[in-house]
Design a protein around this motif. Structure first.
Motif, PDB file in Angstrom:
ATOM      1  N   LEU A  15       0.818  28.417  44.088  1.00 51.88           N
ATOM      2  CA  LEU A  15       0.729  29.856  43.855  1.00 51.88           C
ATOM      3  C   LEU A  15       1.795  30.334  42.868  1.00 51.88           C
ATOM      4  CD1 LEU A  15       0.015  31.254  47.432  1.00 51.88           C
ATOM      5  CD2 LEU A  15      -1.573  31.127  45.491  1.00 51.88           C
ATOM      6  N   THR A  16       2.993  29.797  42.992  1.00 55.67           N
ATOM      7  CA  THR A  16       4.070  30.174  42.076  1.00 55.67           C
ATOM      8  C   THR A  16       3.704  29.811  40.643  1.00 55.67           C
ATOM      9  OG1 THR A  16       5.721  29.953  43.825  1.00 55.67           O
ATOM     10  CG2 THR A  16       6.522  29.844  41.538  1.00 55.67           C
ATOM     11  N   HIS A  17       3.163  28.627  40.458  1.00 57.28           N
ATOM     12  CA  HIS A  17       2.718  28.230  39.119  1.00 57.28           C
ATOM     13  C   HIS A  17       1.611  29.151  38.611  1.00 57.28           C
ATOM     14  CE1 HIS A  17       5.027  24.695  38.080  1.00 57.28           C
ATOM     15  NE2 HIS A  17       4.878  24.239  39.303  1.00 57.28           N
ATOM     16  N   GLU A  18       0.716  29.579  39.493  1.00 55.01           N
ATOM     17  CA  GLU A  18      -0.353  30.482  39.076  1.00 55.01           C
ATOM     18  C   GLU A  18       0.224  31.811  38.584  1.00 55.01           C
ATOM     19  OE1 GLU A  18      -3.185  30.839  42.284  1.00 55.01           O
ATOM     20  OE2 GLU A  18      -3.686  28.708  42.196  1.00 55.01           O
ATOM     21  N   TRP A  19       1.187  32.368  39.312  1.00 53.85           N
ATOM     22  CA  TRP A  19       1.821  33.623  38.892  1.00 53.85           C
ATOM     23  C   TRP A  19       2.511  33.445  37.537  1.00 53.85           C
ATOM     24  CZ3 TRP A  19       3.925  37.998  42.173  1.00 53.85           C
ATOM     25  CH2 TRP A  19       3.146  38.220  43.314  1.00 53.85           C
ATOM     26  N   ILE A  20       3.286  32.370  37.412  1.00 54.21           N
ATOM     27  CA  ILE A  20       4.031  32.123  36.176  1.00 54.21           C
ATOM     28  C   ILE A  20       3.064  31.880  35.013  1.00 54.21           C
ATOM     29  CG2 ILE A  20       5.623  30.541  34.997  1.00 54.21           C
ATOM     30  CD1 ILE A  20       6.820  30.031  37.854  1.00 54.21           C
ATOM     31  N   ASP A  21       2.036  31.075  35.241  1.00 53.29           N
ATOM     32  CA  ASP A  21       1.071  30.782  34.179  1.00 53.29           C
ATOM     33  C   ASP A  21       0.352  32.048  33.730  1.00 53.29           C
ATOM     34  OD1 ASP A  21       1.803  28.118  34.388  1.00 53.29           O
ATOM     35  OD2 ASP A  21      -0.026  27.495  35.439  1.00 53.29           O
ATOM     36  N   GLU A  22      -0.011  32.900  34.687  1.00 56.05           N
ATOM     37  CA  GLU A  22      -0.675  34.145  34.315  1.00 56.05           C
ATOM     38  C   GLU A  22       0.236  35.004  33.439  1.00 56.05           C
ATOM     39  OE1 GLU A  22      -2.288  38.317  36.238  1.00 56.05           O
ATOM     40  OE2 GLU A  22      -2.441  36.509  37.470  1.00 56.05           O
ATOM     41  N   LEU A  23       1.494  35.122  33.857  1.00 55.12           N
ATOM     42  CA  LEU A  23       2.422  35.921  33.059  1.00 55.12           C
ATOM     43  C   LEU A  23       2.638  35.295  31.692  1.00 55.12           C
ATOM     44  CD1 LEU A  23       4.347  38.268  32.611  1.00 55.12           C
ATOM     45  CD2 LEU A  23       6.125  36.925  33.794  1.00 55.12           C
ATOM     46  N   ARG A  24       2.843  33.991  31.655  1.00 61.09           N
ATOM     47  CA  ARG A  24       3.052  33.300  30.365  1.00 61.09           C
ATOM     48  C   ARG A  24       1.874  33.533  29.434  1.00 61.09           C
ATOM     49  NH1 ARG A  24       2.521  27.879  31.492  1.00 61.09           N
ATOM     50  NH2 ARG A  24       0.441  28.186  30.672  1.00 61.09           N
ATOM     51  N   ASP A  25       0.654  33.493  29.977  1.00 63.41           N
ATOM     52  CA  ASP A  25      -0.541  33.744  29.163  1.00 63.41           C
ATOM     53  C   ASP A  25      -0.580  35.195  28.682  1.00 63.41           C
ATOM     54  OD1 ASP A  25      -1.278  31.107  29.526  1.00 63.41           O
ATOM     55  OD2 ASP A  25      -2.803  31.561  31.049  1.00 63.41           O
ATOM     56  N   ARG A  26      -0.228  36.135  29.547  1.00 60.41           N
ATOM     57  CA  ARG A  26      -0.198  37.548  29.143  1.00 60.41           C
ATOM     58  C   ARG A  26       0.804  37.764  28.011  1.00 60.41           C
ATOM     59  NH1 ARG A  26      -2.620  41.211  32.544  1.00 60.41           N
ATOM     60  NH2 ARG A  26      -3.210  40.423  34.600  1.00 60.41           N
ATOM     61  N   LEU A  27       1.913  37.050  28.085  1.00 60.61           N
ATOM     62  CA  LEU A  27       2.973  37.186  27.094  1.00 60.61           C
ATOM     63  C   LEU A  27       2.669  36.409  25.819  1.00 60.61           C
ATOM     64  CD1 LEU A  27       5.960  36.622  29.541  1.00 60.61           C
ATOM     65  CD2 LEU A  27       5.357  38.800  28.453  1.00 60.61           C
ATOM     66  N   ASP A  28       1.770  35.442  25.924  1.00 59.94           N
ATOM     67  CA  ASP A  28       1.485  34.509  24.837  1.00 59.94           C
ATOM     68  C   ASP A  28       2.747  33.734  24.458  1.00 59.94           C
ATOM     69  OD1 ASP A  28      -0.206  33.176  23.075  1.00 59.94           O
ATOM     70  OD2 ASP A  28       0.203  34.575  21.442  1.00 59.94           O
ATOM     71  N   TRP A  29       3.453  33.299  25.488  1.00 59.67           N
ATOM     72  CA  TRP A  29       4.656  32.488  25.319  1.00 59.67           C
ATOM     73  C   TRP A  29       4.332  31.037  25.640  1.00 59.67           C
ATOM     74  CZ3 TRP A  29       9.103  35.449  28.301  1.00 59.67           C
ATOM     75  CH2 TRP A  29       9.371  36.657  27.639  1.00 59.67           C
ATOM     76  N   SER A  30       5.098  30.127  25.104  1.00 58.27           N
ATOM     77  CA  SER A  30       4.916  28.713  25.429  1.00 58.27           C
ATOM     78  C   SER A  30       5.823  28.277  26.577  1.00 58.27           C
ATOM     79  CB  SER A  30       5.187  27.844  24.199  1.00 58.27           C
ATOM     80  OG  SER A  30       6.530  28.031  23.768  1.00 58.27           O
ATOM     81  N   SER A  31       6.853  29.023  26.864  1.00 57.99           N
ATOM     82  CA  SER A  31       7.841  28.615  27.854  1.00 57.99           C
ATOM     83  C   SER A  31       7.585  29.227  29.231  1.00 57.99           C
ATOM     84  CB  SER A  31       9.250  29.020  27.389  1.00 57.99           C
ATOM     85  OG  SER A  31      10.200  28.777  28.410  1.00 57.99           O
ATOM     86  N   SER A  32       7.245  28.378  30.181  1.00 60.53           N
ATOM     87  CA  SER A  32       7.118  28.834  31.568  1.00 60.53           C
ATOM     88  C   SER A  32       8.480  29.243  32.116  1.00 60.53           C
ATOM     89  CB  SER A  32       6.529  27.724  32.442  1.00 60.53           C
ATOM     90  OG  SER A  32       5.198  27.460  32.069  1.00 60.53           O
ATOM     91  N   ARG A  33       9.519  28.566  31.688  1.00 61.00           N
ATOM     92  CA  ARG A  33      10.873  28.897  32.138  1.00 61.00           C
ATOM     93  C   ARG A  33      11.247  30.326  31.742  1.00 61.00           C
ATOM     94  NH1 ARG A  33      14.339  24.453  30.675  1.00 61.00           N
ATOM     95  NH2 ARG A  33      13.803  23.733  32.750  1.00 61.00           N
ATOM     96  N   ASP A  34      10.960  30.702  30.500  1.00 64.61           N
ATOM     97  CA  ASP A  34      11.267  32.068  30.059  1.00 64.61           C
ATOM     98  C   ASP A  34      10.392  33.093  30.776  1.00 64.61           C
ATOM     99  OD1 ASP A  34      13.281  31.195  28.395  1.00 64.61           O
ATOM    100  OD2 ASP A  34      12.097  31.367  26.550  1.00 64.61           O
ATOM    101  N   ALA A  35       9.125  32.745  31.015  1.00 66.28           N
ATOM    102  CA  ALA A  35       8.236  33.659  31.748  1.00 66.28           C
ATOM    103  C   ALA A  35       8.755  33.871  33.162  1.00 66.28           C
ATOM    104  CB  ALA A  35       6.816  33.117  31.766  1.00 66.28           C
ATOM    105  N   LEU A  36       9.197  32.813  33.806  1.00 66.37           N
ATOM    106  CA  LEU A  36       9.760  32.936  35.151  1.00 66.37           C
ATOM    107  C   LEU A  36      11.039  33.772  35.125  1.00 66.37           C
ATOM    108  CD1 LEU A  36       9.865  32.308  38.159  1.00 66.37           C
ATOM    109  CD2 LEU A  36      11.005  30.144  37.581  1.00 66.37           C
TER     110      LEU A  36
END
Length: 149
Positions: A15-36
């Motif tokens: 679930l945590t990865h799903e939240w982070i991935d969704e945000l990363r996609d919304r941001l159009d960023w490559s870094s999951s670390r920065d999205a988190l």
């Protein structure tokens, strides 16, 4: 010896990865670390501006790992913070965010709000939104229908 898996941990990681991935996609960023990092910073800024009962209710809808980050470092006696304007809110986030490549300010903060809107029940969103100062409510996605303003 057979290693037993703890389903609750596997589930919260997923679930945590799903939240982070969704945000990363919304941001159009490559870094999951920065999205988190952005998610954590915005969520704690929200946490610090709503009543304690709302903090608890909102956190109940988060994956365990995100909930832990949400509460980490919280000093309830210092909250809720009484600042009322969007610029102070944004500045508080940016002061804690640090160097995040590609950060675009309010649009990225709004992406965290949009992710919350997609992951948390409508009833809880309404309560959290109502608890926030009016100027900060503007970070919620404009396509949501709100009748409490």
């Amino acid at each position: 010896m057979c290693a037993q898996r703890l389903e609750v941990l596997d589930h919260t990681i997923q679930l945590t990865h799903e939240w982070i991935d969704e945000l990363r996609d919304r941001l159009d960023w490559s870094s999951s670390r920065d999205a988190l990092r952005l998610m954590r910073t915005v969520l704690t800024a929200i946490r610090d501006r709503i009543p304690h009962a709302e903090v608890a209710q909102l956190s109940a809808q988060m994956p365990l790992l995100i909930r832990g980050m949400f509460f980490e470092g919280w000093t309830p006696a210092r909250t809720p913070i009484k600042d009322r304007d969007a610029a102070t809110f944004r500045n508080a986030i940016e002061a804690k965010l640090g160097d995040v490549q590609g950060y675009r300010g309010e649009a990225d903060i709004a992406a965290v709000f949009a992710t919350l809107a997609n992951r948390v029940s409508e009833g809880e969103l309404r309560q959290v939104r109502h608890a926030l100062p009016r100027a900060i409510r503007g970070f919620w996605p404009p396509d949501l229908v709100w009748t409490d303003d």
